[in-house]
Design a protein around this motif. Structure first.
Motif, short mmCIF file in Angstrom:
data_model
loop_
_atom_site.label_atom_id
_atom_site.label_comp_id
_atom_site.label_asym_id
_atom_site.label_seq_id
_atom_site.Cartn_x
_atom_site.Cartn_y
_atom_site.Cartn_z
N HIS A 173 10.14 17.50 -36.86
CA HIS A 173 9.34 17.72 -38.07
C HIS A 173 8.06 18.45 -37.68
O HIS A 173 7.80 18.65 -36.48
CB HIS A 173 9.05 16.41 -38.80
CG HIS A 173 8.50 15.31 -37.94
ND1 HIS A 173 8.15 14.08 -38.43
CD2 HIS A 173 8.25 15.23 -36.60
CE1 HIS A 173 7.71 13.31 -37.45
NE2 HIS A 173 7.76 13.97 -36.33
N SER A 175 5.11 17.30 -38.40
CA SER A 175 4.00 16.33 -38.35
C SER A 175 3.22 16.34 -37.03
O SER A 175 2.01 16.06 -37.06
CB SER A 175 4.54 14.93 -38.66
OG SER A 175 5.14 14.92 -39.94
N GLN A 178 -0.24 17.76 -37.01
CA GLN A 178 -1.39 16.96 -37.47
C GLN A 178 -2.23 16.53 -36.27
O GLN A 178 -3.45 16.69 -36.24
CB GLN A 178 -0.92 15.67 -38.17
CG GLN A 178 -0.24 15.86 -39.50
CD GLN A 178 -0.01 14.50 -40.18
OE1 GLN A 178 -0.73 13.54 -39.94
NE2 GLN A 178 1.00 14.42 -41.03
N ARG A 199 17.10 18.99 -36.29
CA ARG A 199 17.69 17.65 -36.23
C ARG A 199 19.19 17.76 -36.06
O ARG A 199 19.80 18.76 -36.46
CB ARG A 199 17.43 16.89 -37.53
CG ARG A 199 16.01 16.39 -37.61
CD ARG A 199 15.79 15.53 -38.80
NE ARG A 199 14.38 15.57 -39.14
CZ ARG A 199 13.82 14.92 -40.13
NH1 ARG A 199 14.57 14.15 -40.90
NH2 ARG A 199 12.53 15.02 -40.36
N GLN A 213 9.80 23.64 -42.69
CA GLN A 213 9.00 22.53 -43.22
C GLN A 213 7.57 23.02 -43.40
O GLN A 213 7.14 23.94 -42.72
CB GLN A 213 8.98 21.36 -42.23
CG GLN A 213 9.74 20.16 -42.73
CD GLN A 213 9.43 18.88 -41.97
OE1 GLN A 213 8.63 18.85 -41.05
NE2 GLN A 213 10.09 17.81 -42.38
N GLU A 215 3.82 21.15 -43.44
CA GLU A 215 3.04 19.94 -43.29
C GLU A 215 1.67 20.18 -43.93
O GLU A 215 1.14 21.28 -43.86
CB GLU A 215 2.84 19.69 -41.79
CG GLU A 215 2.29 18.34 -41.45
CD GLU A 215 3.40 17.29 -41.52
OE1 GLU A 215 4.58 17.66 -41.58
OE2 GLU A 215 3.05 16.10 -41.53
N THR A 255 2.34 7.02 -42.02
CA THR A 255 1.51 6.89 -43.22
C THR A 255 1.58 5.47 -43.76
O THR A 255 2.61 4.80 -43.65
CB THR A 255 1.96 7.86 -44.34
OG1 THR A 255 3.38 7.80 -44.44
CG2 THR A 255 1.50 9.27 -44.09
N GLY A 286 7.44 14.17 -49.04
CA GLY A 286 6.99 12.86 -48.59
C GLY A 286 5.50 12.94 -48.34
O GLY A 286 4.98 14.01 -48.02
N SER A 287 4.81 11.80 -48.50
CA SER A 287 3.35 11.85 -48.36
C SER A 287 2.80 10.46 -48.08
O SER A 287 3.54 9.47 -48.09
CB SER A 287 2.73 12.39 -49.65
OG SER A 287 2.96 11.47 -50.71
N ALA A 309 -1.63 12.93 -45.96
CA ALA A 309 -0.75 13.99 -45.43
C ALA A 309 0.49 14.10 -46.30
O ALA A 309 0.80 13.20 -47.09
CB ALA A 309 -0.36 13.66 -43.99
N PHE A 310 1.18 15.21 -46.14
CA PHE A 310 2.45 15.39 -46.86
C PHE A 310 3.33 16.36 -46.09
O PHE A 310 2.84 17.13 -45.26
CB PHE A 310 2.22 15.90 -48.29
CG PHE A 310 1.41 17.17 -48.37
CD1 PHE A 310 0.02 17.10 -48.45
CD2 PHE A 310 2.03 18.41 -48.37
CE1 PHE A 310 -0.75 18.27 -48.52
CE2 PHE A 310 1.27 19.58 -48.45
CZ PHE A 310 -0.12 19.50 -48.52
N GLY A 311 4.63 16.25 -46.35
CA GLY A 311 5.56 17.18 -45.72
C GLY A 311 6.62 17.57 -46.73
O GLY A 311 7.16 16.72 -47.44
#
Ligand code: DAH
Length: 343
Positions: A173, A175, A178, A199, A213, A215, A255, A286-287, A309-311
């Protein structure tokens, strides 16, 4: 010499010129024919004949001569066009069909997923987000540990990927960006990190093993879930036009609390259809509030700062935008499909 004879000479010369030029199919024979048909000496011989006429007939003879010159000029122009065309055709090795429509040029265009990423980045730029990037080959620490995945946590089952050796893997991902960004830049900050995740997923109608993606991360003193909700709702309205949105509780290790955001199904308008499995809603991201241990792992004081945060997956969002039934359309590079959405 009489005017009648003069006229006859001019007419004979027209005929001779036509015959000479009709055989001129290339540049060399054209130049030769042109010289024989309308050389200086040919012209001089006509003015000499004209001078032999009685004065009263000379004006009429002048008109005949001018008519001859115009006629020959026209023949020369016609012949030169003809040989230029026939030369071009023989060079191309085929006969030239001037009635054939020109070939269309294909200019190329942005891929629908790129268009969606560009648009999302533009919306967040307007409200103070900058773009940050990170590596696709990532360490286990950035991809999992720093993001608060405990060792062997079941959440990692969904994040199986290719291990490259020595603790390196293809990131599952975006993330980890971040953590990398927080290590380099002190808060307050607001970033958007577009990139590719990998993945061990089957390549089916809604999954791809390598996927885009985006982020998002905001860290500041006192920023809260209210700012998260307001920002993401603003984004959905800007991107999809006026639409209903909802947040559902969810779980991510990095999160707490976590939420998923849905928009009204684009295909049925919220009534329920096969695309939204009858729910009337489609999940777009998602967040959540950044877990304090993520802030601490990145060296940020979690007593002083909070973050959210969000993705999201731009390919999924492209499917909603363009009404696509299968994500593989976005990977097949089929120009018949791409040309329909190209801008
Ligand atoms: N990294 C998550 C994934 O790939 C998506 C995600 C969810 C990112 C929640 C976030 C977040 O930043 O807050 O499934």
């Amino acid at each position: 010499m009489t005017i009648v004879e003069f006229r006859e000479r001019a007419e004979n010369h027209k005929r001779a010129a036509s015959v000479a030029l009709s055989g001129a199919l290339d540049e060399a024979s054209f130049e030769a024919a042109k010289t024989s048909v309308w050389s200086r000496s040919v012209q001089q011989s006509f003015s000499k004949l004209l001078g032999e006429l009685p004065i009263t007939e000379r004006p009429e003879a002048g008109r005949v001569f001018n008519d001859l010159r115009a006629h020959i000029d026209a023949l020369l122009a016609e012949a030169s066009i003809y040989f230029a065309v026939s030369e071009g055709a023989s060079q191309a090795g085929r006969s030239l069909d001037l009635t054939m429509p020109a070939r269309e040029r294909w200019r190329g265009a942005k891929h629908p997923v790129t268009l969606v990423i560009d648009e999302i980045v533009a919306i967040f730029r307007e409200i103070g987000f900058t773009v940050a990037l990170g590596p696709e080959s990532e360490s286990e620490w950035y991809n999992f540990s720093a993001l608060n995945f405990p060792p062997d946590h079941p959440a990692m089952d969904m994040h199986d990927t290719l291990y490259l050796g020595e603790g390196a893997l293809l990131r599952t991902h975006t993330s980890p960006v971040q953590v990398r960004t927080l290590q380099r830049h002190a808060p307050p900050l607001r970033i958007l990190a577009p990139g590719t995740g990998f993945r061990r997923d089957p390549f089916d109608a809604s999954h791809a093993p390598a996927f885009a993606q985006i982020e998002g991360l905001a860290v500041d003193e006192g920023t809260s879930f209210v700012a998260l909700k307001a920002t993401l709702t603003h984004f959905a309205q800007k991107f999809f036009g006026k639409t209903r949105t909802r947040f559902r509780p969810s779980y991510f290790p990095f999160t707490e609390p976590s939420a998923e955001m849905d928009v009204e199904c684009r295909l049925c308008g919220g009534v329920g259809c096969s695309a939204c499995k009858g729910t009337g809603w489609m999940e777009i991201l998602g967040s959540g509030m950044v877990h304090p241990s993520v802030l601490e792992a990145a060296g940020v004081d979690s007593e002083r700062y909070t973050g959210w945060a969000f993705g999201m997956g731009p390919a999924r969002i492209a499917m909603l935008r363009y009404g696509l039934p299968d994500i593989r359309l976005l990977y097949d590079s089929d120009v018949r499909f791409l040309a329909q959405v190209a801008e």
